[in-house]
Design an enzyme around this catalytic site. Structure first.
Site, short mmCIF file in Angstrom:
data_model
loop_
_atom_site.label_atom_id
_atom_site.label_comp_id
_atom_site.label_asym_id
_atom_site.label_seq_id
_atom_site.Cartn_x
_atom_site.Cartn_y
_atom_site.Cartn_z
N CYS A 52 -10.10 3.12 2.73
CA CYS A 52 -9.57 1.47 3.15
C CYS A 52 -9.68 1.23 4.61
O CYS A 52 -9.85 0.09 4.98
CB CYS A 52 -8.13 1.36 2.63
N ASP A 84 -1.60 4.71 -0.42
CA ASP A 84 -1.04 4.65 -1.62
C ASP A 84 -1.96 5.55 -2.73
O ASP A 84 -1.50 6.35 -3.45
CB ASP A 84 -0.86 3.15 -2.34
N CYS A 125 -5.61 -1.06 4.38
CA CYS A 125 -4.50 -0.61 3.10
C CYS A 125 -3.47 -1.45 3.05
O CYS A 125 -3.01 -2.13 3.94
CB CYS A 125 -4.23 0.81 3.19
N ASP A 126 -2.85 -1.36 1.74
CA ASP A 126 -1.62 -2.21 1.44
C ASP A 126 -0.77 -2.47 2.64
O ASP A 126 -0.46 -3.68 2.53
CB ASP A 126 -1.08 -1.49 0.19
N CYS A 197 -8.91 -0.56 -1.94
CA CYS A 197 -9.15 -0.74 -3.31
C CYS A 197 -9.73 -2.04 -4.13
O CYS A 197 -9.27 -3.22 -3.61
CB CYS A 197 -8.00 -0.16 -4.13
N GLU A 447 5.34 3.62 -5.66
CA GLU A 447 4.63 3.03 -6.87
C GLU A 447 4.49 4.01 -7.85
O GLU A 447 4.51 5.12 -7.79
CB GLU A 447 3.17 2.63 -6.49
N SER A 473 1.78 -0.36 -8.47
CA SER A 473 0.43 -0.60 -7.52
C SER A 473 0.18 -2.22 -8.08
O SER A 473 0.21 -2.51 -9.13
CB SER A 473 -0.44 0.42 -8.01
#
Length: 559
Positions: A52, A84, A125-126, A197, A447, A473
């Site tokens: 990511c 994640d 990333c997240d 992702c 998650e 997620s």
């Protein structure tokens, strides 16, 4: 250059008394000319532990080129980042949401420590996206967020796949529906290079949010990570940073109530991740804007779903770019009256001005019109009831059923639930309950993609529901209710559920109920005892002691 363009850095670098500071910086290559210009922090979330953020080193080079070309001096630093996807299903996943706070803290700390005049945050990333936005908002200096972009889809048997398909294939292999050899083929194909992702999972959801809320320039996020345009976008963002500084436009001037409502609408209309609820609640607290769970339900209920994106739809995020990008979505929202076009963006132009140049690709079928939506309402629903007095969150972006009633199968950890699923001990009609995985109980609110994907992979996605005080997620699909609050570690009703209790999920009526008498629930809760903390020292223990409820964004309380 005047102190108007160097409102903070001149304190650190100018005058006889600051000779030692200048000497230190000259030791690493800066000169008098560099140190007389505005100093721009480049907060990079590059890390060598995931795809990511892996390419952000190269993007940072281009950002710094743009800053220098526009008259500034960039100084780059790094933050932490937790994947994640890599840590899913392990103790490491507990670190993910916690990392959001550390990212925000580190950006704030560096900004205050080095008195940067402005800042560009490179994210992937997240948790790096909301973490960066939170840190920039605390500093409230001219700044912007640049998203590294989506990964390209993988290919398996002629079909596009993402990391979601790997997780679901694990369940399929456990159920004997595919071989381990095919699982390996999917594993080897799903992630062909760098980038976040590839569906409208959490990273791409939050990238969409950053554009619509105004902290990222509209049109910068949807270009994929490996696209040649990304470098030029990065350089332009570096130049824009200097323009931001001249105009002295700060995050809290952008993050208005209208901006937050616009952002919620963008999540709803794209079938975005439930994690956006946590992150927008957290960001709103940094911005001083009141935001409640009911705001998400209200806006989602009046915003049709128009983006046909995984996990509920057909396409990856790359197809959004090929269709014309996030500006096309924003234009749809504006023209239909679902967002406020007067909200200002990081360019200094309003949303309405920014989307006027949106160019939709003729014949695309990824982004539907509001006249022909995929669903009449958006993807986020807030449930309340005897099992979730403070609320729970469910995503209904696909074709999930709106009602489920069944017996509880109760697990006090994600690992225990995963063991039961992969050993085919969960049956049609069951409601899997995973508790003590909330912000405090986990700690870190893991998650549950491993479990939810395994349920879908075993062919139970249409007949089994899941309820948890943990998170999901953005790649999760099926009837899955998360963020149940109060969480079990605080003695919420989910702590009192027993195997065989009937649980009712009623999306149309916004209810999540436990089918026992109120007196029985009170008796069980009266006999409940606070469990021993899973961690008694270190960062996990400190987080558990300070974190608020998921219904409040799982932010850390201040003294």
């Amino acid at each position: 250059m005047t102190n108007d363009m160097r409102p903070r850095s001149h304190v650190l670098l100018d005058g006889r008394n600051r000779a030692a500071a200048r000497a230190m910086l000259k030791g690493i290559g800066f000169n008098d000319s560099d140190l007389s210009r505005p100093i721009i922090g480049v907060a990079n979330t590059w890390i060598e532990t995931m795809p990511c953020n892996f390419h952000l080193r190269e993007l940072a080079v281009r950002v710094k080129e743009g800053i220098r070309a526009a008259g500034g001096t960039p100084m780059e630093f790094n933050t932490v980042a937790v994947s994640d996807g890599v840590t899913m299903g392990t103790e490491g996943m507990k670190a993910s949401l916690i990392s959001r706070e550390i990212i925000a803290d580190s950006i704030e700390l560096m900004g205050r420590g080095y008195l940067f005049d402005g800042m560009v945050a490179l994210v992937g990333c997240d948790k790096t996206i909301p973490g960066a936005a939170m840190g920039l908002t605390r500093l409230n200096i001219p700044s912007l967020v640049l998203y590294g972009g989506s990964i390209m889809p993988g290919m398996h048997r002629g079909k596009e796949i993402t990391i979601q398909h790997v997780f679901e294939a694990i369940g399929s292999a456990a159920a004997g529906r595919i071989t381990d050899e095919e699982l390996l083929q999917i594993e080897n194909s799903a992630c062909p290079g760098p980038g976040a992702c590839g569906g409208q999972y959490t990273a791409n959801t939050m990238a969409t949010v950053m554009e619509i809320i105004g902290l990222s320039p509209l049109g910068t996020a949807s270009a994929p990570a490996v696209d040649k345009r990304k470098g030029d976008i990065a350089a332009e963002c570096g130049k824009l940073m200097m323009d931001l500084l001249r105009r002295d436009l700060k995050p809290r001037e952008i993050l208005t109530r209208a901006a937050f409502e616009n952002a919620i609408a963008s999540v709803a209309t794209t079938g975005g991740s439930t994690n956006a609820v946590l992150h927008l609640l957290a960001l709103s607290k940094e911005a001083g804007i009141p935001l409640e769970l009911e705001d998400f339900d209200r806006i989602s209920a009046q915003t049709p779903l128009i983006a046909d994106l995984m996990p509920g739809g057909k396409y990856t995020a790359v197809e959004i770019d090929r269709a014309g990008g996030i500006p096309v979505i924003a234009r749809r929202l504006l023209d239909s009256g679902h967002i406020d076009g007067s909200a200002v963006t990081v360019t200094g132009r309003t949303v309405a001005e920014e989307v006027s140049g949106a160019q939709e690709v003729e014949g695309q079928d990824v982004i539907h019109t509001f006249a022909t939506p995929l669903k009449p309402t958006g993807g986020l629903v807030i449930l309340r009831g005897t099992l979730a007095p403070e609320g729970g969150v469910v995503k209904v972006a696909g074709h999930e059923r709106s009602y489920h009633q069944g017996p509880a199968r109760v697990f006090d950890s994600e690992e225990a639930a995963m063991e039961a699923v992969t050993h085919r001990q969960i049956h049609a009609g069951d409601v899997v309950v995973i508790r003590y995985e909330g912000p405090r109980g986990g700690p870190g609110m893991r998650e549950m993609l491993g479990v939810t994907a395994a349920i879908v992979g075993e062919g139970l996605g249409e007949s089994v529901a899941l309820v948890t005080d943990g998170r999901f997620s953005g790649a999760t699909r099926g009837l899955m209710v998360g963020h149940v609050a109060p969480e079990a570690a605080y003695g919420g009703p989910i702590a009192a559920v027993q195997d065989g209790d009937i649980i009712t999920i009623d999306i149309d009526n916004r209810r999540l109920d436990l089918g026992i008498a109120p007196e029985e629930l009170q008796t069980r809760l009266a006999n409940w005892q606070t469990p021993e903390p899973r961690y008694k020292t270190g960062v996990f223990a400190r987080y558990a002691g300070l974190v608020s409820s998921a219904s409040e964004g799982a932010v850390l309380r201040t003294p």
